[in-house]
Design an enzyme around this catalytic site. Structure first.
Site, PDB file in Angstrom:
ATOM      1  CG  PHE A 109      70.017 -51.946 -93.431  1.00 49.03           C
ATOM      2  CD1 PHE A 109      70.135 -50.843 -94.261  1.00 49.03           C
ATOM      3  CD2 PHE A 109      70.054 -53.206 -94.016  1.00 49.03           C
ATOM      4  CE1 PHE A 109      70.271 -50.988 -95.637  1.00 49.03           C
ATOM      5  CE2 PHE A 109      70.183 -53.358 -95.381  1.00 49.03           C
ATOM      6  CZ  PHE A 109      70.285 -52.235 -96.185  1.00 49.03           C
ATOM      7  CD  GLU A 135      72.280 -56.305 -86.307  1.00 48.90           C
ATOM      8  OE1 GLU A 135      71.096 -56.012 -86.055  1.00 48.90           O
ATOM      9  OE2 GLU A 135      72.608 -57.322 -86.961  1.00 48.90           O
ATOM     10  NE  ARG A 136      73.071 -54.578 -91.389  1.00 48.66           N
ATOM     11  CZ  ARG A 136      72.877 -55.154 -92.557  1.00 48.66           C
ATOM     12  NH1 ARG A 136      73.733 -54.952 -93.532  1.00 48.66           N
ATOM     13  NH2 ARG A 136      71.826 -55.922 -92.756  1.00 48.66           N
ATOM     14  CB  CYS A 147      61.160 -54.113 -99.001  1.00 42.85           C
ATOM     15  SG  CYS A 147      59.774 -53.119 -98.502  1.00 42.85           S
ATOM     16  CD  GLU A 185      65.982 -58.545-101.022  1.00 42.78           C
ATOM     17  OE1 GLU A 185      66.212 -59.374-100.131  1.00 42.78           O
ATOM     18  OE2 GLU A 185      65.182 -57.596-100.886  1.00 42.78           O
TER      19      GLU A 185
HETATM   20  P1  NAD Z   1      68.204 -58.884 -91.850  1.00 37.60           P
HETATM   21  O1  NAD Z   1      67.299 -60.038 -92.055  1.00 37.60           O
HETATM   22  O2  NAD Z   1      69.669 -59.086 -91.972  1.00 37.60           O
HETATM   23  O3  NAD Z   1      67.977 -58.254 -90.379  1.00 37.60           O
HETATM   24  C1  NAD Z   1      66.705 -57.912 -89.906  1.00 37.60           C
HETATM   25  C2  NAD Z   1      66.680 -58.057 -88.399  1.00 37.60           C
HETATM   26  O4  NAD Z   1      66.887 -59.424 -88.055  1.00 37.60           O
HETATM   27  C3  NAD Z   1      67.741 -57.260 -87.672  1.00 37.60           C
HETATM   28  O5  NAD Z   1      67.147 -56.628 -86.561  1.00 37.60           O
HETATM   29  C4  NAD Z   1      68.775 -58.291 -87.254  1.00 37.60           C
HETATM   30  O6  NAD Z   1      69.367 -57.977 -86.019  1.00 37.60           O
HETATM   31  C5  NAD Z   1      67.970 -59.572 -87.138  1.00 37.60           C
HETATM   32  N1  NAD Z   1      68.717 -60.761 -87.558  1.00 37.60           N
HETATM   33  C6  NAD Z   1      69.619 -60.850 -88.565  1.00 37.60           C
HETATM   34  N2  NAD Z   1      70.056 -62.124 -88.681  1.00 37.60           N
HETATM   35  C7  NAD Z   1      69.423 -62.849 -87.733  1.00 37.60           C
HETATM   36  C8  NAD Z   1      69.453 -64.224 -87.366  1.00 37.60           C
HETATM   37  N3  NAD Z   1      70.233 -65.092 -87.991  1.00 37.60           N
HETATM   38  N4  NAD Z   1      68.658 -64.610 -86.353  1.00 37.60           N
HETATM   39  C9  NAD Z   1      67.862 -63.749 -85.705  1.00 37.60           C
HETATM   40  N5  NAD Z   1      67.792 -62.431 -86.026  1.00 37.60           N
HETATM   41  C10 NAD Z   1      68.564 -61.998 -87.018  1.00 37.60           C
HETATM   42  O7  NAD Z   1      67.687 -57.724 -92.847  1.00 37.60           O
HETATM   43  P2  NAD Z   1      68.380 -56.335 -93.193  1.00 37.60           P
HETATM   44  O8  NAD Z   1      69.590 -56.595 -94.029  1.00 37.60           O
HETATM   45  O9  NAD Z   1      68.523 -55.518 -91.984  1.00 37.60           O
HETATM   46  O10 NAD Z   1      67.254 -55.667 -94.096  1.00 37.60           O
HETATM   47  C11 NAD Z   1      67.165 -55.841 -95.495  1.00 37.60           C
HETATM   48  C12 NAD Z   1      66.147 -56.889 -95.837  1.00 37.60           C
HETATM   49  O11 NAD Z   1      64.873 -56.499 -95.315  1.00 37.60           O
HETATM   50  C13 NAD Z   1      65.943 -57.037 -97.335  1.00 37.60           C
HETATM   51  O12 NAD Z   1      65.830 -58.397 -97.631  1.00 37.60           O
HETATM   52  C14 NAD Z   1      64.639 -56.297 -97.597  1.00 37.60           C
HETATM   53  O13 NAD Z   1      63.934 -56.740 -98.742  1.00 37.60           O
HETATM   54  C15 NAD Z   1      63.885 -56.608 -96.336  1.00 37.60           C
HETATM   55  N6  NAD Z   1      62.818 -55.650 -96.108  1.00 37.60           N
HETATM   56  C16 NAD Z   1      61.547 -56.069 -96.325  1.00 37.60           C
HETATM   57  C17 NAD Z   1      60.498 -55.195 -96.152  1.00 37.60           C
HETATM   58  C18 NAD Z   1      59.084 -55.635 -96.428  1.00 37.60           C
HETATM   59  O14 NAD Z   1      58.173 -54.867 -96.165  1.00 37.60           O
HETATM   60  N7  NAD Z   1      58.854 -56.832 -96.946  1.00 37.60           N
HETATM   61  C19 NAD Z   1      60.744 -53.885 -95.728  1.00 37.60           C
HETATM   62  C20 NAD Z   1      62.059 -53.503 -95.488  1.00 37.60           C
HETATM   63  C21 NAD Z   1      63.098 -54.390 -95.684  1.00 37.60           C
END
Ligand code: NAD
Length: 491
Positions: free
Chosen positions: A151, A178-179, A283, A384
């Site tokens: 998101f 989705e958010r 991140c 985190e």
């Molecule tokens: P999230 O893991 O909740 O969601 C990411 C994606 O995965 C979304 O598209 C979501 O629909 C999907 N998803 C969520 N739960 C799932 C499941 N159980 N099974 C399959 N798909 C699923 O992450 P978020 O809250 O949207 O983003 C924040 C996180 O992303 C933080 O942990 C942040 O550190 C990380 N992030 C990392 C980087 C990097 O470069 N390492 C960059 C940006 C964000």
């Protein structure tokens, strides 16, 4: 008033989803629902894969120099629309307009770097590996590829992958978070105008069920994922089990080390921007500041002042320095984590929980928070938070600080503030993180460098952006050719 449910984009047309379930999308600054996002079923993933697979044979045989004309067009359209795109990011994600503009700028930079495809796709050639025999490599596209996005950067993160995949001759499916699904709708409008043939780029909205359908679909060759570590690990394993290539970027807990010889004003300002910029939902946000020796004295006071004085509000107002966090659930989770940290011994020297923000009373706000005296073994030190919370720890030597930084499970970024080249060199060598900053607070690689990551922050080997992306989105074919000299004819 009923909210519009967002469509998917498949085969060059917007299509209403037949999903039986949908979620509300919120403006986090006002708490207002602004759209509905469908949780697209597997059948709609299948349609998108069908459209992308049908477009692949022609797109892969389109010369790279012609393919990138669409990227040039897209860059121009994104430049023209930068204000509208930034506004859309702010409205659905909460960050300030300045942060949102910078995000779109980063996306555009990736389009620019991907436009180097004609040279970056070149193979190798060795003449006469034996008498009359030559050997060469060719880079060829994989087929249909997809990305699954988090998101926090709705306008940028798809661009760590998609422009490269397209420039290499692949066709593509984007699954936004989705958010925050709205900015990608606008970007798809621009992609449609940029001249990409039908089916080359497709969009499927959804959450877990949609992700699982992408991971399991035999027609998809490669998955790029960015999100939390638990999901990154899951996606990596499930994609690999289906024989797909995968690159999965996970969560982070980024330490910043402050040496006594650091420049105080610059160090404080940059650390505050890193920890509280984008409400700590980057991140590459600094979430732990480890002071060494004497630095504790000036840094603790200065960072507390910087946190307390940050202007918090609706990111659409130009004077605001920090917007809300993404959701009510996120706000509650951050507050609970802070509470747990306090119960376990951390001292809240600036406590930003439950603020009242004038004009945004229903928004999802946590003000900048600073927790002092985090111990290395404390739970919060390795957890985190993904909010505007900076933990402070104090150690005696640079070796202690490096050991502190390396203790945690993540390895996304680590930064050092110092005026000593020798200390910087030691830090760069010994710290276990993918992205290192020296007198930098957000060590975000430019588009012509890979966006790295290590330990629990990255699963895979080839990263997004730049040459790594060109390697990820192509397979190498090795050709050995024999043309005996005696076959030469006189004409
Ligand atoms: P999230 O893991 O909740 O969601 C990411 C994606 O995965 C979304 O598209 C979501 O629909 C999907 N998803 C969520 N739960 C799932 C499941 N159980 N099974 C399959 N798909 C699923 O992450 P978020 O809250 O949207 O983003 C924040 C996180 O992303 C933080 O942990 C942040 O550190 C990380 N992030 C990392 C980087 C990097 O470069 N390492 C960059 C940006 C964000």
């Amino acid at each position: 008033m009923s909210l519009a449910t967002l469509p998917n984009y498949c085969g060059g047309a917007w299509r209403p989803s037949q999903a039986t379930q949908s979620l509300e999308v919120f403006n986090p600054a006002t708490g207002e629902a602004i759209a509905r996002v469908p949780l697209s079923p597997a059948a709609e993933v299948d349609q998108a894969v069908g459209a992308a697979a049908a477009a692949f044979p022609d797109w892969r045989r389109t010369p790279a120099a012609d393919r990138i004309q669409c990227l040039f067009n897209l860059k121009r359209l994104m430049e023209e629309q930068i204000e509208n795109l930034a506004r859309s990011v702010t409205v659905e994600c909460g960050k300030t307009l300045a942060e949102a503009r910078a995000e779109i700028r980063r996306a555009i930079e990736n389009v620019e770097v991907a436009s180097g495809a004609p040279i970056l796709l070149q193979g190798d050639f060795s003449e006469d590996i034996a008498a009359g025999i030559d050997e060469l490599t060719i880079r060829q596209p994989l087929g249909v590829c997809a990305c699954i996005c988090p998101f926090n950067f709705p306008g940028m993160i798809p661009f760590w992958f998609m422009p490269y995949a397209l420039a290499c001759g692949n066709t593509y499916i984007v699954k936004p978070s989705e958010r925050v699904p709205l900015t990608m709708q606008r970007l798809i409008e621009l992609i449609a105008q940029a001249g990409f043939p039908k089916g080359v780029v497709n969009l499927v909205n959804g959450a877990k069920e949609t992700v699982d359908a992408l991971l399991d679909h035999p027609g998809i060759r490669a998955i790029s994922f960015v999100g939390s570590t638990a999901v990154a690990r899951y996606v990596y394993a499930r994609a690999a089990a289906q024989g797909k290539r995968a690159q999965c970027q996970g969560g982070a807990k980024n330490p910043i080390v402050v040496l006594p010889d650091a420049e105080p004003e610059m160090t404080t300002r940059i650390t505050a921007d890193s920890a509280f910029g984008c409400a700590g939902q980057r991140c590459l946000a600094a979430s732990l500041a480890v002071t060494v020796g004497e630095a504790r004295r000036w840094f603790t006071e200065a960072i507390a002042d910087a946190a307390a004085s940050r202007v918090v509000g609706n990111g659409l107002e130009e004077s605001v320095q920090m917007g809300p966090v993404i959701s009510a659930q996120s706000m509650a989770r951050i507050e609970q984590l802070v509470e747990r940290g306090v119960q376990q011994g951390a001292r809240p020297i600036v406590d930003g929980r439950r603020p009242t923000i004038r004009g945004c009373e229903r928004g999802f706000f946590v003000r900048p928070t600073v927790l002092d005296d985090l111990a290395p073994e404390q739970e919060l030190t390795g957890t985190e938070i993904f909010g505007p919370v900076l933990g402070l720890a104090h150690v005696a030597t640079l070796d202690d600080a490096i050991a502190f930084a390396n203790r945690g499970p993540y390895g996304n970024m680590a930064c050092l503030f110092t005026s000593s080249g020798a200390s910087a060199r030691k830090f760069r060598c010994e710290v276990e993180a993918g992205n290192i900053g020296i007198n930098i607070g957000v060590a975000a690689p430019m588009a012509y460098f890979p966006f790295s990551g290590a330990k629990e922050s990255f699963f895979g080997d080839l990263h997004g952006q730049a040459r790594h992306a060109f390697e990820f989105f192509t397979q190498t074919k090795v050709v050995i050719e024999r043309w005996p000299r005696e076959w030469s004819r006189e004409f």
